[in-house]
Design a protein around this motif. Structure first.
Motif, short mmCIF file in Angstrom:
data_model
loop_
_atom_site.label_atom_id
_atom_site.label_comp_id
_atom_site.label_asym_id
_atom_site.label_seq_id
_atom_site.Cartn_x
_atom_site.Cartn_y
_atom_site.Cartn_z
N SER A 39 -5.64 -2.80 -2.20
CA SER A 39 -5.91 -2.13 -3.53
C SER A 39 -6.83 -2.28 -3.97
O SER A 39 -6.93 -1.29 -5.15
CB SER A 39 -4.24 -2.74 -3.92
OG SER A 39 -3.50 -2.19 -3.14
N SER B 127 -1.96 -6.25 1.22
CA SER B 127 -2.38 -4.48 1.05
C SER B 127 -2.60 -4.87 -0.53
O SER B 127 -3.32 -4.46 -1.23
CB SER B 127 -0.37 -4.41 0.68
OG SER B 127 0.19 -4.48 1.65
N ASP C 190 -3.77 4.87 -0.30
CA ASP C 190 -3.98 3.66 -0.24
C ASP C 190 -4.36 3.63 0.79
O ASP C 190 -6.47 2.39 1.20
CB ASP C 190 -3.25 2.62 -0.66
CG ASP C 190 -3.46 2.31 -2.57
OD1 ASP C 190 -2.17 1.66 -3.24
OD2 ASP C 190 -3.62 3.12 -3.52
N SER D 279 0.76 -1.28 0.24
CA SER D 279 -0.14 -0.04 -0.10
C SER D 279 1.16 1.41 -0.07
O SER D 279 2.04 1.22 0.83
CB SER D 279 -0.97 0.08 1.25
OG SER D 279 -1.67 -0.85 1.24
#
Length: 340
Positions: free
Chosen positions: A184, A180, A7, A3
């Motif tokens: 996203s 992550s 984000d 990230s």
């Protein structure tokens, strides 16, 4: 994919520089230097700073002239006194601290906690200890994922220091990468409770804008006509407080994207900022609400991350966690309900 700050939700942008540790430098630009590229001129004055460091500080909004922030080093220099604020350094590595954690779930790959008000997610200038990272280092030892870097081990997403609620941290690199990726792709269920000034016009709705750094204050985020990144918040009106007109309201906000300060910016954009918000809460609430805030000494944004759901990135288990309103927000909601 890991990230980036855009984000992850509610990244704390406050300066938090401790007096005595930060620096303020000045440069008196002469008429003969005006018209040249600003960062090049300043590099000749601030010789102890590398050009890259100087450019980064300017981009962070730490340069000003006559009280006006200059956030682009490509601007032409003009005669006058430029002021550069350098934040205090942070420790090279956070120290483990025995801080109690409200743990909702933990296995060898990840840990889910209910973060209290007043706890920063990770060390930063002015907040060098007492953070979630310090607590996780003590609790988890060396098992935290290192992908987040030295200052942010295990941190996949963040909440403001004064936003309470649920956070997940990674204990293995493979879990960190997978989490992550979920963030996203927005494959995360995230619901917040917000107590706001007034009330939205409709019982439910969706706010879709672009959010980026404010052109007027680089320490704030703002709705932009161009640039920034798409931000989508769905809201549902849960309770309205007031007799003849809405003086305050309790909302459930569901994030489709996770931009910095997204809910706080979107609520302000609707004209009903979170009560107690020191950054985005422009305009005073009704006198009755002001009296309640004062009586309860409520001086933080009334925002709580109450639900987090996702598929476990390693086991495939469907996980969903809920955290009730913290005491201060529950007291605020009760007091507002008892106004009449």
């Amino acid at each position: 994919m890991t990230s980036t700050p855009d984000d992850i939700d509610d990244d704390d942008l406050s300066p938090d520089d401790e007096a005595g540790d930060s620096q303020t430098l000045t440069a008196d630009i002469e008429t003969g230097e005006s018209g040249e590229r600003l960062d090049r001129v300043l590099a000749g004055h601030f010789t102890d700073l590398s050009r890259a460091r100087l450019q980064a500080l300017i981009a962070e909004g730490r340069l000003s002239i006559d009280g006006k922030v200059i956030a682009d080093g490509k601007h032409k220099a003009r005669a006058g006194t430029y002021v550069l604020s350098i934040p205090a350094p942070v420790a090279a590595k956070p120290e483990p601290q025995d801080i109690p954690l409200d743990i909702l779930f933990e296995d060898e790959h990840l840990i889910v906690v209910n973060k209290p008000v007043g706890m920063a997610a990770h060390p930063a200038p002015g907040t060098r200890d007492g953070t979630l990272v310090n607590a996780l280092l003590f609790h988890c030892g060396d098992t935290l994922s290192g992908i987040g870097g030295v200052l942010r081990p295990g941190i996949v997403h963040r909440l403001d220091k004064d936003t309470s609620g649920i956070l997940v941290a990674a204990k293995s690199d493979i879990a960190h990468r997978a989490l992550s990726e979920l963030f996203s792709r927005h494959d995360i269920d995230r619901e917040y409770k917000a107590i706001v000034r007034g009330a939205p016009r409709y019982m439910s709705g969706t706010v879709t804008t672009r959010i980026g750094r404010s052109h007027h204050d680089r320490k704030k985020m703002a709705v932009l006509r161009a640039g920034g990144r798409e931000a989508i918040t769905h809201y549902q009106l849960e309770e309205v407080y007031g007799d003849t007109k809405p003086l305050a309201a309790l909302l459930t906000c569901r994030l489709e994207t996770g931009r910095t300060h997204q809910i706080r910016v979107h609520m302000a954009h609707l004209g009903c900022p979170c009560l107690g918000d020191p950054v985005y809460g422009s305009g005073a609430p009704a006198k009755e609400v002001q009296a309640i805030l004062k009586e309860l000494d409520f001086n933080r944004q009334a925002l709580h991350a109450g639900l987090l759901g996702f598929i476990h990135p390693i086991t495939g288990q469907k996980l969903k966690f809920k955290a009730p309103l913290p005491d201060d927000m529950q007291e605020l909601a009760d007091a507002l309900a008892d106004m009449y």
